[in-house]
Motif scaffolding. Structure first.
Motif, PDB file in Angstrom:
ATOM      1  N   ASP A   1     -13.946  -4.881   5.761  1.00 60.52           N
ATOM      2  CA  ASP A   1     -12.945  -5.047   4.701  1.00 60.52           C
ATOM      3  C   ASP A   1     -13.584  -5.607   3.438  1.00 60.52           C
ATOM      4  O   ASP A   1     -13.290  -5.157   2.324  1.00 60.52           O
ATOM      5  CB  ASP A   1     -11.812  -5.962   5.176  1.00 60.52           C
TER       6      ASP A   1
ATOM      7  N   THR B   1     -13.787  -3.692  -0.153  1.00 60.37           N
ATOM      8  CA  THR B   1     -13.233  -4.346  -1.339  1.00 60.37           C
ATOM      9  C   THR B   1     -14.275  -4.377  -2.469  1.00 60.37           C
ATOM     10  O   THR B   1     -13.971  -4.065  -3.612  1.00 60.37           O
ATOM     11  CB  THR B   1     -12.790  -5.785  -1.010  1.00 60.37           C
TER      12      THR B   1
ATOM     13  N   GLY C   1     -14.938  -0.763  -3.790  1.00 54.97           N
ATOM     14  CA  GLY C   1     -13.738   0.017  -4.093  1.00 54.97           C
ATOM     15  C   GLY C   1     -13.785   0.721  -5.437  1.00 54.97           C
ATOM     16  O   GLY C   1     -13.271   1.828  -5.583  1.00 54.97           O
TER      17      GLY C   1
END
Length: 182
Positions: free
Chosen positions: A13, A17, A20
């Motif tokens: 994650d 992030t 992104g």
């Protein structure tokens, strides 16, 4: 981190992030502007005629007198023997390489002629011909052909860093004034 230790969900994650707002780069190849100009400036017909003109020097019947002891070497009569010594030591770095692996004798003659023409056209003084070991056909014939060409000043078995006994380094006579660039 090795492949044995998979990332846990928190690390994935965090990675997503951080990455992104990025996008994948497009792979492109950039050619030097001079290379494009040379390719456009020389018509295919001229390249083929240069190849044929320079490969007609190579005869299979003529056997030049080459040194039989030690590595293969040759010096034209008007060239200093010190040039061969410089080739042996690796003082000259080849500016162009020709790989003859897998070619027939006829194809190898044409490629040698084309390479010598390209060296003269682009003013490249030192070249490397990689003939390989194989069945020793090209290894034996290549020095005999090169000794016949009037623009080959000298050659010597390449130093280890340029192919060792599977390659030949040679010096090409380049006419600095009369040869047009393209």
């Amino acid at each position: 981190m090795s492949r044995k230790d998979p990332l846990d969900n928190d690390d994935l994650d965090l990675f997503r992030t951080l990455m992104g707002d990025t996008r994948r780069l497009k792979q492109d190849t950039v050619l030097h502007p001079l290379a494009k100009k040379i390719e456009r400036a020389l018509p295919q017909k001229r390249l083929i005629s240069e190849q044929v003109d320079n490969s007609h020097y190579f005869s299979d019947e003529y056997q030049p007198l080459l040194a039989e002891d030690g590595p293969v070497r040759y010096t034209r009569a008007d060239v200093s023997p010190y040039e061969v010594k410089k080739l042996r030591r690796g003082d000259y770095t080849p500016e162009i390489f020709l790989d003859l692996h897998g070619l027939t004798q006829q194809q190898a003659k044409k490629e040698l002629g084309a390479m010598i023409a390209a060296c003269r056209r682009e003013r490249l003084f030192c070249a490397s011909v990689m003939h390989g070991h194989g069945k020793h056909i090209l290894k034996q014939q290549t020095p005999l052909w090169l000794a016949q060409h009037p623009h080959v000043m000298a050659f010597h078995q390449a130093p280890k860093m340029f192919g060792g006994n599977a390659a030949i380094l040679m010096l090409i006579e380049v006419d600095e004034l009369a040869m047009p660039l393209f």
